[in-house]
Scaffold this motif. Structure first.
Motif, PDB file in Angstrom:
ATOM      1  N   LEU A  49       0.816  -1.346  -0.048  1.00  0.00           N
ATOM      2  CA  LEU A  49       0.511  -0.386   0.224  1.00  0.00           C
ATOM      3  C   LEU A  49       1.480   1.341  -0.003  1.00  0.00           C
ATOM      4  N   ALA A  50       0.832   2.284  -1.159  1.00  0.00           N
ATOM      5  CA  ALA A  50       1.599   3.599  -0.829  1.00  0.00           C
ATOM      6  C   ALA A  50       0.471   4.148  -2.135  1.00  0.00           C
ATOM      7  N   PRO A  51       1.533   5.829  -1.495  1.00  0.00           N
ATOM      8  CA  PRO A  51       0.431   6.479  -2.267  1.00  0.00           C
ATOM      9  C   PRO A  51       0.837   6.593  -4.149  1.00  0.00           C
ATOM     10  N   ASP A  52       1.871   6.556  -4.364  1.00  0.00           N
ATOM     11  CA  ASP A  52       2.371   6.258  -5.807  1.00  0.00           C
ATOM     12  C   ASP A  52       4.180   5.840  -5.922  1.00  0.00           C
ATOM     13  N   GLU A  53       4.286   5.318  -7.206  1.00  0.00           N
ATOM     14  CA  GLU A  53       5.103   4.633  -7.610  1.00  0.00           C
ATOM     15  C   GLU A  53       6.317   5.393  -6.821  1.00  0.00           C
ATOM     16  N   ASP A  54       7.153   6.179  -7.061  1.00  0.00           N
ATOM     17  CA  ASP A  54       7.415   7.200  -6.315  1.00  0.00           C
ATOM     18  C   ASP A  54       7.830   6.333  -4.951  1.00  0.00           C
ATOM     19  N   ASN A  55       7.635   6.043  -4.439  1.00  0.00           N
ATOM     20  CA  ASN A  55       7.440   5.401  -3.001  1.00  0.00           C
ATOM     21  C   ASN A  55       8.410   4.061  -2.818  1.00  0.00           C
ATOM     22  N   ILE A  56       7.381   3.507  -4.230  1.00  0.00           N
ATOM     23  CA  ILE A  56       8.099   1.932  -4.073  1.00  0.00           C
ATOM     24  C   ILE A  56       9.198   1.854  -4.779  1.00  0.00           C
ATOM     25  N   ARG A  57       9.617   2.339  -5.737  1.00  0.00           N
ATOM     26  CA  ARG A  57      11.123   2.722  -6.314  1.00  0.00           C
ATOM     27  C   ARG A  57      12.134   3.230  -5.094  1.00  0.00           C
ATOM     28  N   GLU A  58      11.867   4.062  -4.312  1.00  0.00           N
ATOM     29  CA  GLU A  58      12.559   4.668  -2.857  1.00  0.00           C
ATOM     30  C   GLU A  58      12.974   3.500  -2.105  1.00  0.00           C
ATOM     31  N   HIS A  59      11.439   2.757  -1.552  1.00  0.00           N
ATOM     32  CA  HIS A  59      12.091   1.926  -0.869  1.00  0.00           C
ATOM     33  C   HIS A  59      12.563   0.836  -1.649  1.00  0.00           C
ATOM     34  N   ALA A  60      12.468   0.393  -3.020  1.00  0.00           N
ATOM     35  CA  ALA A  60      13.867  -0.287  -3.357  1.00  0.00           C
ATOM     36  C   ALA A  60      15.124  -0.538  -3.661  1.00  0.00           C
ATOM     37  N   ARG A  61      15.024   1.579  -3.652  1.00  0.00           N
ATOM     38  CA  ARG A  61      16.956   0.904  -3.764  1.00  0.00           C
ATOM     39  C   ARG A  61      16.837   1.638  -1.943  1.00  0.00           C
ATOM     40  N   LYS A  62      16.363   1.779  -1.225  1.00  0.00           N
ATOM     41  CA  LYS A  62      17.306   2.074   0.072  1.00  0.00           C
ATOM     42  C   LYS A  62      17.596  -0.217   1.297  1.00  0.00           C
ATOM     43  N   ALA A  63      16.040  -0.475   0.752  1.00  0.00           N
ATOM     44  CA  ALA A  63      16.480  -1.873   0.648  1.00  0.00           C
ATOM     45  C   ALA A  63      17.863  -3.242  -0.868  1.00  0.00           C
ATOM     46  N   GLY A  64      18.185  -2.291  -1.533  1.00  0.00           N
ATOM     47  CA  GLY A  64      18.765  -2.791  -2.311  1.00  0.00           C
ATOM     48  C   GLY A  64      18.177  -4.113  -2.880  1.00  0.00           C
ATOM     49  N   LEU A  65      16.968  -3.761  -3.497  1.00  0.00           N
ATOM     50  CA  LEU A  65      15.860  -4.954  -4.533  1.00  0.00           C
ATOM     51  C   LEU A  65      15.967  -4.156  -5.881  1.00  0.00           C
ATOM     52  N   PRO A  66      16.130  -5.291  -6.386  1.00  0.00           N
ATOM     53  CA  PRO A  66      15.732  -4.763  -7.761  1.00  0.00           C
ATOM     54  C   PRO A  66      14.314  -4.161  -8.421  1.00  0.00           C
ATOM     55  N   ALA A  67      13.482  -3.066  -8.012  1.00  0.00           N
ATOM     56  CA  ALA A  67      11.871  -3.405  -8.124  1.00  0.00           C
ATOM     57  C   ALA A  67      11.888  -2.759 -10.185  1.00  0.00           C
ATOM     58  N   ASP A  68      12.018  -4.315 -10.423  1.00  0.00           N
ATOM     59  CA  ASP A  68      12.682  -3.856 -12.513  1.00  0.00           C
ATOM     60  C   ASP A  68      11.037  -3.311 -12.920  1.00  0.00           C
ATOM     61  N   ARG A  69      10.218  -3.858 -11.976  1.00  0.00           N
ATOM     62  CA  ARG A  69       8.707  -3.348 -12.904  1.00  0.00           C
ATOM     63  C   ARG A  69       7.174  -3.288 -11.725  1.00  0.00           C
ATOM     64  N   ILE A  70       7.065  -1.881 -11.403  1.00  0.00           N
ATOM     65  CA  ILE A  70       5.643  -1.355 -10.886  1.00  0.00           C
ATOM     66  C   ILE A  70       4.572  -1.532 -11.749  1.00  0.00           C
ATOM     67  N   SER A  71       3.206  -1.971 -10.933  1.00  0.00           N
ATOM     68  CA  SER A  71       2.226  -1.823 -11.496  1.00  0.00           C
ATOM     69  C   SER A  71       0.669  -1.291 -10.231  1.00  0.00           C
ATOM     70  N   ALA A  72       0.623  -0.730 -10.686  1.00  0.00           N
ATOM     71  CA  ALA A  72      -0.552   0.472  -9.669  1.00  0.00           C
ATOM     72  C   ALA A  72      -1.729  -0.594  -9.832  1.00  0.00           C
ATOM     73  N   VAL A  73      -2.460  -1.170  -8.850  1.00  0.00           N
ATOM     74  CA  VAL A  73      -3.643  -2.232  -9.130  1.00  0.00           C
ATOM     75  C   VAL A  73      -4.605  -1.049  -8.984  1.00  0.00           C
ATOM     76  N   ARG A  74      -5.306  -1.664 -10.012  1.00  0.00           N
ATOM     77  CA  ARG A  74      -6.949  -0.444 -10.194  1.00  0.00           C
ATOM     78  C   ARG A  74      -7.913  -0.721  -9.218  1.00  0.00           C
ATOM     79  N   ARG A  75      -7.949  -1.902  -9.294  1.00  0.00           N
ATOM     80  CA  ARG A  75      -9.317  -2.949  -9.135  1.00  0.00           C
ATOM     81  C   ARG A  75      -9.642  -3.857  -7.845  1.00  0.00           C
ATOM     82  N   LEU A  76      -9.535  -4.195  -6.835  1.00  0.00           N
ATOM     83  CA  LEU A  76     -10.163  -5.479  -6.221  1.00  0.00           C
ATOM     84  C   LEU A  76     -10.765  -6.411  -6.961  1.00  0.00           C
TER      85      LEU A  76
END
Length: 83
Positions: A49-76
């Motif tokens: 759960l995040a407000p935007d893709e930038d938060n996910i990318r920053e998390h991946a950078r800080k954790a040293g993880l390769p976030a090579d694709r980020i997709s926003a969920v539009r509907r459950l």
């Protein structure tokens, strides 16, 4: 994220990845939350759960993880949503 051999990682290796992720989340604050992850043969799919893709990318950078694709969920959808 693409992690070659992810399905064969030991419990210790999975724990180490998870702890790095949790520390990065702690550093970023409550606006981003890790819900769970799915491990396949060569990938790890993480659900956040995040407000935007930038938060996910920053998390991946800080954790040293390769976030090579980020997709926003539009509907459950699921069986509970059909009644």
């Amino acid at each position: 994220m693409r992690v070659p051999g992810a399905g064969a990682l030991s419990e210790g290796e999975i724990r180490e990845l998870s702890l790095r992720s949790l520390q990065a989340l702690k550093d970023l604050g409550p606006q981003i939350q890790w819900l769970h992850s799915y491990v396949t043969e060569d990938k790890v799919y993480c659900v956040y759960l995040a407000p935007d893709e930038d938060n996910i990318r920053e998390h991946a950078r800080k954790a040293g993880l390769p976030a090579d694709r980020i997709s926003a969920v539009r509907r459950l959808i699921g069986p509970d949503h059909l009644s």
